[in-house]
Design an enzyme around this catalytic site. Structure first.
Site, mmCIF file in Angstrom:
data_model
loop_
_atom_site.group_PDB
_atom_site.id
_atom_site.type_symbol
_atom_site.label_atom_id
_atom_site.label_comp_id
_atom_site.label_asym_id
_atom_site.label_seq_id
_atom_site.Cartn_x
_atom_site.Cartn_y
_atom_site.Cartn_z
ATOM 1 N N ILE A 1 8.924 5.109 0.641
ATOM 2 C CA ILE A 1 9.305 3.725 0.964
ATOM 3 C C ILE A 1 8.498 2.725 0.125
ATOM 4 O O ILE A 1 9.050 1.757 -0.411
ATOM 5 C CB ILE A 1 9.094 3.465 2.482
ATOM 6 N N GLY A 2 7.201 2.960 -0.012
ATOM 7 C CA GLY A 2 6.341 2.049 -0.768
ATOM 8 C C GLY A 2 6.771 1.934 -2.213
ATOM 9 O O GLY A 2 6.858 0.834 -2.765
ATOM 10 N N TYR B 1 0.569 10.819 16.125
ATOM 11 C CA TYR B 1 1.262 9.899 15.210
ATOM 12 C C TYR B 1 1.832 8.714 16.002
ATOM 13 O O TYR B 1 1.664 7.551 15.613
ATOM 14 C CB TYR B 1 2.380 10.645 14.477
ATOM 15 N N SER C 1 0.847 -1.205 0.000
ATOM 16 C CA SER C 1 0.000 0.000 0.000
ATOM 17 C C SER C 1 0.876 1.246 0.000
ATOM 18 O O SER C 1 2.012 1.225 0.469
ATOM 19 C CB SER C 1 -0.939 -0.007 1.217
ATOM 20 N N GLY C 2 0.348 2.339 -0.533
ATOM 21 C CA GLY C 2 1.052 3.631 -0.491
ATOM 22 C C GLY C 2 2.294 3.690 -1.356
ATOM 23 O O GLY C 2 3.369 4.090 -0.904
HETATM 24 N N1 LIG Z 1 9.593 9.174 6.454
HETATM 25 C C1 LIG Z 1 9.806 8.864 7.718
HETATM 26 O O1 LIG Z 1 10.564 9.541 8.428
HETATM 27 C C2 LIG Z 1 9.185 7.636 8.306
HETATM 28 C C3 LIG Z 1 8.078 7.032 7.747
HETATM 29 N N2 LIG Z 1 7.530 5.920 8.358
HETATM 30 C C4 LIG Z 1 6.341 5.285 7.796
HETATM 31 O O2 LIG Z 1 6.640 4.846 6.487
HETATM 32 C C5 LIG Z 1 5.441 4.735 5.734
HETATM 33 C C6 LIG Z 1 5.674 5.358 4.373
HETATM 34 O O3 LIG Z 1 5.990 6.724 4.521
HETATM 35 P P1 LIG Z 1 7.023 7.502 3.582
HETATM 36 O O4 LIG Z 1 7.358 6.696 2.423
HETATM 37 O O5 LIG Z 1 8.102 8.019 4.424
HETATM 38 O O6 LIG Z 1 6.139 8.778 3.187
HETATM 39 P P2 LIG Z 1 5.445 9.221 1.831
HETATM 40 O O7 LIG Z 1 4.645 10.403 2.220
HETATM 41 O O8 LIG Z 1 6.431 9.337 0.751
HETATM 42 O O9 LIG Z 1 4.476 7.989 1.479
HETATM 43 C C7 LIG Z 1 3.292 7.752 2.140
HETATM 44 C C8 LIG Z 1 2.384 6.968 1.208
HETATM 45 O O10 LIG Z 1 1.166 6.639 1.904
HETATM 46 C C9 LIG Z 1 0.114 6.963 1.040
HETATM 47 N N3 LIG Z 1 -1.179 7.136 1.681
HETATM 48 C C10 LIG Z 1 -1.579 8.059 2.573
HETATM 49 N N4 LIG Z 1 -2.872 7.891 2.872
HETATM 50 C C11 LIG Z 1 -3.303 6.828 2.137
HETATM 51 C C12 LIG Z 1 -4.539 6.134 2.008
HETATM 52 N N5 LIG Z 1 -5.638 6.514 2.669
HETATM 53 N N6 LIG Z 1 -4.607 5.066 1.175
HETATM 54 C C13 LIG Z 1 -3.518 4.668 0.491
HETATM 55 N N7 LIG Z 1 -2.337 5.285 0.550
HETATM 56 C C14 LIG Z 1 -2.236 6.353 1.376
HETATM 57 C C15 LIG Z 1 0.569 8.221 0.327
HETATM 58 O O11 LIG Z 1 -0.250 8.484 -0.804
HETATM 59 P P3 LIG Z 1 -0.561 9.974 -1.310
HETATM 60 O O12 LIG Z 1 0.595 10.337 -2.172
HETATM 61 O O13 LIG Z 1 -1.839 9.821 -2.072
HETATM 62 O O14 LIG Z 1 -0.698 10.829 -0.091
HETATM 63 C C16 LIG Z 1 1.976 7.775 -0.021
HETATM 64 O O15 LIG Z 1 1.963 6.931 -1.133
HETATM 65 C C17 LIG Z 1 4.354 5.401 6.572
HETATM 66 O O16 LIG Z 1 3.580 4.400 7.205
HETATM 67 C C18 LIG Z 1 5.132 6.180 7.619
HETATM 68 O O17 LIG Z 1 4.411 6.335 8.815
HETATM 69 C C19 LIG Z 1 8.085 5.360 9.458
HETATM 70 C C20 LIG Z 1 9.190 5.907 10.030
HETATM 71 C C21 LIG Z 1 9.795 7.106 9.520
HETATM 72 C C1 LIG Z 2 13.806 11.307 20.014
HETATM 73 C C2 LIG Z 2 14.438 12.675 20.065
HETATM 74 C C3 LIG Z 2 14.179 13.672 19.166
HETATM 75 C C4 LIG Z 2 13.353 13.562 17.970
HETATM 76 C C5 LIG Z 2 13.081 12.513 17.255
HETATM 77 C C6 LIG Z 2 12.329 12.515 16.041
HETATM 78 C C7 LIG Z 2 11.864 13.793 15.449
HETATM 79 C C8 LIG Z 2 12.102 11.339 15.438
HETATM 80 C C9 LIG Z 2 11.388 11.177 14.230
HETATM 81 C C10 LIG Z 2 11.073 9.962 13.799
HETATM 82 C C11 LIG Z 2 10.224 9.767 12.678
HETATM 83 C C12 LIG Z 2 10.026 10.823 11.671
HETATM 84 C C13 LIG Z 2 9.550 8.626 12.571
HETATM 85 C C14 LIG Z 2 8.571 8.370 11.587
HETATM 86 O O1 LIG Z 2 7.806 7.455 11.720
HETATM 87 C C15 LIG Z 2 14.787 14.995 19.315
HETATM 88 C C16 LIG Z 2 13.732 16.068 19.130
HETATM 89 C C17 LIG Z 2 15.868 15.204 18.270
HETATM 90 C C18 LIG Z 2 15.382 15.158 20.703
HETATM 91 C C19 LIG Z 2 16.166 14.007 21.145
HETATM 92 C C20 LIG Z 2 15.331 12.827 21.218
#
Ligand SMILES: NC(=O)C1=CN([C@@H]2O[C@H](COP(=O)(O)OP(=O)(O)OC[C@H]3O[C@@H](n4cnc5c(N)ncnc54)[C@H](OP(=O)(O)O)[C@@H]3O)[C@@H](O)[C@H]2O)C=CC1
Ligand SMILES: CC1=C(/C=C/C(C)=C/C=C/C(C)=C/C=O)C(C)(C)CCC1
Length: 325
Positions: A30-31, A169, A24-25
């Protein structure tokens, strides 16, 4: 892929043992990377159904897929928030048989809770949690019947610990972790594996979408101190963290491919070794005291230590792999 757009297990030039993987996505991030890496597998072990909610965004995926498009990769519409869309998508897969489901679609949300509406919060839970649950409910009967399957969920380090101003989140990813850990126990009885992949910050559209949402929002009803902490302390620290330890989506996709290939898939897999010192704080002190005090201290009391720490984490001499592999 047959004339009606149905995905066949006996795809062109494909081994009949190829596993059908639904992701999905896949419009970005990442997807998209994962779908392409799986579809370009030299041994053609996967038939990828790369889905997205808005097919007008399929250009980037199709370009990245190259020759795999129409062979080992099919693009399909799927909105994880819609029962009809899920049913329609599965009806296009022959027999409705999905061997590997990758729940990747997700949305971020940052900001002080006082300034966020319940409707906005629900939309995050609807996508990140109920979206994954909806897909699992759809594929599970088939997997159980066949006594095989693998459910992979893109969770987050925020499924393991909360981060300031990411309350909703993190709650959505904690929900995912609790749900899929519980399900994993029952599903082992059916030879179905569950894997939670937990990336730290990844350089995708995710952060840009968050920042756009933040700059367009006023967070009404939030006091000036909280707004100051959010805008002047949290946001710069978060930006710096992405800059210093942010991973590429290719890296994360590679980690997910390994999990899919594993003969004994792990329940949990973090993808970013540089982030592990932060997740370790909760593990070494289960009371949570150390994690909360240290992150509070880094943000509010010792900002120079935070900057130094982030610079050390960014340093190339640190391992980039999470062990054990
Ligand atoms: N980037 C990061 O820092 C991190 C991301 N993640 C997780 O990784 C996953 C992918 O994110 P990432 O690749 O980074 O971000 P992107 O924003 O690049 O990708 C997110 C994807 O999810 C899709 N999406 C959102 N809502 C829906 C829906 N209702 N049905 C189907 N698709 C949907 C988006 O589609 P559309 O383009 O239509 O919005 C897009 O394709 C997420 O679950 C996120 O929480 C986890 C840790 C860190
Ligand atoms: C833990 C931590 C911080 C922030 C972490 C963040 C912002 C993490 C983001 C993670 C993501 C984007 C995950 C997506 O799923 C700070 C503020 C640097 C302070 C030090 C400790």
């Amino acid at each position: 892929v047959d004339g009606r757009g149905h995905v066949s297990r006996q795809g062109i030039n494909m081994a009949s043992s190829a596993r059908t993987v639904l992701v999905s996505g896949c419009s970005s991030g990442i997807g998209l990377e994962l779908a392409v890496q799986l579809a370009r597998d030299p041994k053609q072990r996967y038939q990828v159904v790369a889905t997205m909610r808005d097919l007008r965004k399929k250009g980037a995926l199709e370009e990245a897929a190259g020759e795999a498009l129409g062979k080992t990769l099919t693009v399909a519409q799927l909105d994880v928030c819609s029962d009809e869309s899920v049913a329609q998508c599965l009806s296009c897969i022959q027999g409705g048989e999905v061997d590997v489901l990758v729940n990747n679609a997700g949305l971020g949300l940052v900001g002080p809770v006082e300034g966020l509406s319940i409707a906005t919060m629900k939309s995050i839970l609807d996508t990140n949690f109920f979206g994954a649950v909806r897909l699992v409910k759809a594929v599970l009967p088939g997997m159980k019947r066949r006594r095989q399957g693998h459910i992979v969920v893109v969770s987050s380090v925020m499924g393991l610990q909360g981060v300031m101003f990411n309350d909703v989140y993190a709650a959505s990813k904690f929900a995912v972790e609790g749900f899929f850990e519980s399900l994993a126990i029952q599903l082992l009885q059916f030879n179905i594996h569950v894997s939670l992949v937990e990336p730290g910050p990844v350089i995708t559209d995710f952060e840009g979408k968050l920042l756009a949402q933040v700059s367009s929002q006023e967070f009404p009803g939030t006091d000036p101190d909280t707004l100051h902490y959010f805008r002047d302390i949290y946001l710069p620290a978060s930006r710096e963290l992405f800059r210093s330890v942010g991973q590429s989506p290719q890296d994360v996709a590679r980690a997910i491919v390994k999990v899919i290939n594993s003969s004994r898939p792990p329940l949990r897999r973090q993808t970013n070794a540089r982030y592990v010192p932060l997740t370790a704080l909760k593990v070494v002190a289960p009371s949570g005291h150390l994690y909360v005090r240290v992150t509070h201290g880094l943000l509010f009391r010792w900002p120079r230590l935070l900057n130094l720490g982030l610079r050390c984490l960014a340093c190339g001499c640190l391992p980039t792999r999470v062990r054990p592999q």
